[in-house]
Write an enzyme that holds these catalytic residues in place. Structure first.
Site, PDB file in Angstrom:
ATOM      1  CE  LYS A   1       4.344 -15.357 -18.448  1.00 46.83           C
ATOM      2  NZ  LYS A   1       5.339 -16.344 -18.025  1.00 46.83           N
TER       3      LYS A   1
ATOM      4  CE1 TYR B   1       1.365 -14.881 -16.848  1.00 46.93           C
ATOM      5  CE2 TYR B   1       0.100 -14.265 -18.800  1.00 46.93           C
ATOM      6  CZ  TYR B   1       0.828 -15.200 -18.090  1.00 46.93           C
ATOM      7  OH  TYR B   1       1.029 -16.456 -18.615  1.00 46.93           O
TER       8      TYR B   1
HETATM    9  P1  NAD Z   1       0.828 -23.392 -12.108  1.00 49.12           P
HETATM   10  O1  NAD Z   1       0.342 -22.277 -11.242  1.00 49.12           O
HETATM   11  O2  NAD Z   1      -0.126 -24.479 -12.467  1.00 49.12           O
HETATM   12  O3  NAD Z   1       2.149 -24.042 -11.457  1.00 49.12           O
HETATM   13  C1  NAD Z   1       3.207 -23.175 -11.148  1.00 49.12           C
HETATM   14  C2  NAD Z   1       4.295 -23.871 -10.359  1.00 49.12           C
HETATM   15  O4  NAD Z   1       5.261 -22.847 -10.043  1.00 49.12           O
HETATM   16  C3  NAD Z   1       3.814 -24.446  -9.020  1.00 49.12           C
HETATM   17  O5  NAD Z   1       4.440 -25.697  -8.793  1.00 49.12           O
HETATM   18  C4  NAD Z   1       4.283 -23.407  -7.997  1.00 49.12           C
HETATM   19  O6  NAD Z   1       4.565 -23.971  -6.712  1.00 49.12           O
HETATM   20  C5  NAD Z   1       5.545 -22.878  -8.654  1.00 49.12           C
HETATM   21  N1  NAD Z   1       5.923 -21.534  -8.214  1.00 49.12           N
HETATM   22  C6  NAD Z   1       5.113 -20.487  -7.951  1.00 49.12           C
HETATM   23  N2  NAD Z   1       5.852 -19.433  -7.555  1.00 49.12           N
HETATM   24  C7  NAD Z   1       7.153 -19.821  -7.571  1.00 49.12           C
HETATM   25  C8  NAD Z   1       8.380 -19.188  -7.265  1.00 49.12           C
HETATM   26  N3  NAD Z   1       8.426 -17.923  -6.806  1.00 49.12           N
HETATM   27  N4  NAD Z   1       9.520 -19.874  -7.425  1.00 49.12           N
HETATM   28  C9  NAD Z   1       9.499 -21.169  -7.853  1.00 49.12           C
HETATM   29  N5  NAD Z   1       8.366 -21.833  -8.127  1.00 49.12           N
HETATM   30  C10 NAD Z   1       7.197 -21.159  -7.996  1.00 49.12           C
HETATM   31  O7  NAD Z   1       1.447 -22.679 -13.422  1.00 49.12           O
HETATM   32  P2  NAD Z   1       1.252 -23.036 -14.965  1.00 49.12           P
HETATM   33  O8  NAD Z   1      -0.129 -22.649 -15.359  1.00 49.12           O
HETATM   34  O9  NAD Z   1       1.760 -24.395 -15.261  1.00 49.12           O
HETATM   35  O10 NAD Z   1       2.218 -21.945 -15.645  1.00 49.12           O
HETATM   36  C11 NAD Z   1       3.617 -22.193 -15.794  1.00 49.12           C
HETATM   37  C12 NAD Z   1       4.213 -21.100 -16.677  1.00 49.12           C
HETATM   38  O11 NAD Z   1       3.566 -21.096 -17.948  1.00 49.12           O
HETATM   39  C13 NAD Z   1       4.070 -19.672 -16.125  1.00 49.12           C
HETATM   40  O12 NAD Z   1       5.215 -18.921 -16.428  1.00 49.12           O
HETATM   41  C14 NAD Z   1       2.869 -19.133 -16.892  1.00 49.12           C
HETATM   42  O13 NAD Z   1       2.861 -17.734 -16.987  1.00 49.12           O
HETATM   43  C15 NAD Z   1       3.099 -19.794 -18.244  1.00 49.12           C
HETATM   44  N6  NAD Z   1       1.873 -19.885 -19.038  1.00 49.12           N
HETATM   45  C16 NAD Z   1       0.802 -20.574 -18.530  1.00 49.12           C
HETATM   46  C17 NAD Z   1      -0.370 -20.645 -19.281  1.00 49.12           C
HETATM   47  C18 NAD Z   1      -1.579 -21.371 -18.770  1.00 49.12           C
HETATM   48  O14 NAD Z   1      -2.679 -21.150 -19.325  1.00 49.12           O
HETATM   49  N7  NAD Z   1      -1.446 -22.248 -17.795  1.00 49.12           N
HETATM   50  C19 NAD Z   1      -0.442 -20.005 -20.541  1.00 49.12           C
HETATM   51  C20 NAD Z   1       0.675 -19.306 -21.008  1.00 49.12           C
HETATM   52  C21 NAD Z   1       1.831 -19.248 -20.249  1.00 49.12           C
END
Ligand code: NAD
Length: 267
Positions: free
Chosen positions: A169, A165
């Site tokens: 990133k 990851y």
């Molecule tokens: P989440 O797991 O809560 O939701 C992810 C969504 O993406 C879901 O609706 C899922 O069905 C969909 N998904 C999964 N695989 C997929 C694919 N192959 N194609 C299309 N859709 C797909 O995720 P989140 O926590 O909201 O994170 C969203 C983004 O933000 C990610 O890129 C994550 O790395 C980044 N991010 C999250 C956090 C955190 O703490 N939540 C922090 C920094 C960055």
């Protein structure tokens, strides 16, 4: 071509997304769903493109004018089909958010090549595929914004179990610079967001296992103590910044990754 001078534009015009189209990958839940809500509120035609079509349809049904489509963001062809579908229906593609991403925990010594590639193929290849699909109509139109979800993990190692990851990133942050550099002359901007830990379905699903591993009652509360703002993020904390970056308020912002971390990386 140069980016327009918006000095004389009214604030009302600068904040409106009326008439624009936006695609949000992984927009059915978490950060992506919060971004979809803000874009919809600002008047955009939002397409929620998610692996989970039923969840995407449910999220879209709660918005004013959003549509839902199935997308595996790690599939190049499917990204192109989504972009083509939006252009076919609306005649334009203005905003593309590469949000879909996963963060499965596995210690580096146990990590298999398959586990490594699963994360890279969505979190990094998927950002390239989505950007590639979006940039063609954007470059042809001479306008557009690509927003990539990076993370504070794009700046350093934040703990064990997420080497793939962290690498993905860091890659997103670098790729966003290259995108901005190459697309800028065509009037297209590219930016990335770097949230700290945000409470989403994905992180809530991991919380108990991580708490047990750390020997604490609640890993999210424990993490919040490291953040100057003394809380972790809410999805809308990220969505409001995504909205700013998508709007013409940010018409001269491109190439950078914007921290949304309550001051975490100021330490
Ligand atoms: P989440 O797991 O809560 O939701 C992810 C969504 O993406 C879901 O609706 C899922 O069905 C969909 N998904 C999964 N695989 C997929 C694919 N192959 N194609 C299309 N859709 C797909 O995720 P989140 O926590 O909201 O994170 C969203 C983004 O933000 C990610 O890129 C994550 O790395 C980044 N991010 C999250 C956090 C955190 O703490 N939540 C922090 C920094 C960055």
């Amino acid at each position: 071509m140069s980016l327009p001078d918006l000095t004389e534009a009214s604030l009302a015009d600068l904040v409106s997304l009326e008439g624009r189209t936006a695609v949000i990958t992984g927009g059915a839940a978490g950060i992506g769903a919060a971004i979809a809500r803000r874009f919809d509120e600002a008047g955009a035609h939002v397409t929620i493109a998610d692996l989970d079509l039923a969840a995407a349809e449910k999220t879209a049904s709660e918005l004013s004018r959003a549509a839902a489509v199935h997308l595996d963001a790690s599939n190049s062809r499917q990204n192109i089909e989504v972009a083509e579908g939006v252009v076919e229906e609306h005649g334009r593609l203005d905003i593309w958010v590469n949000n879909a991403g996963i963060y499965p925990f596995v210690d580096l010594v146990d990590m298999t090549p398959e586990q490594w590639h699963t994360v890279i193929s969505l979190n990094l290849d998927g950002v390239f595929f989505g950007s590639r699909a979006a940039m063609r109509p954007m470059v042809a139109a001479g306008r557009g914004v690509i927003i990539n979800l990076a993370s504070t993990a794009a700046y350093g190692a934040e703990g064990g179990g997420i080497a793939h990851y962290t690498a993905s990133k860091h890659g997103v942050r670098g790729f966003t610079k290259a995108l901005a550099f190459e697309l800028g002359p065509s009037g297209v901007r590219a930016v990335a967001l770097a949230p700290t830990l945000v409470e989403t379905p994905g992180t809530l699903a991991d919380r108990d296992a991580i708490s047990a591993g750390m020997g604490v009652e609640n890993a999210h509360d424990a993490f919040a103590e490291q953040i100057p703002a003394r809380r972790i993020g809410y999805p809308d904390d990220v969505a409001r910044v995504a909205y700013f970056l998508a709007s013409d308020l940010a018409a001269f912002v491109s190439g950078d990754t914007i921290l949304v971390d309550g001051g975490l990386r100021s330490r």
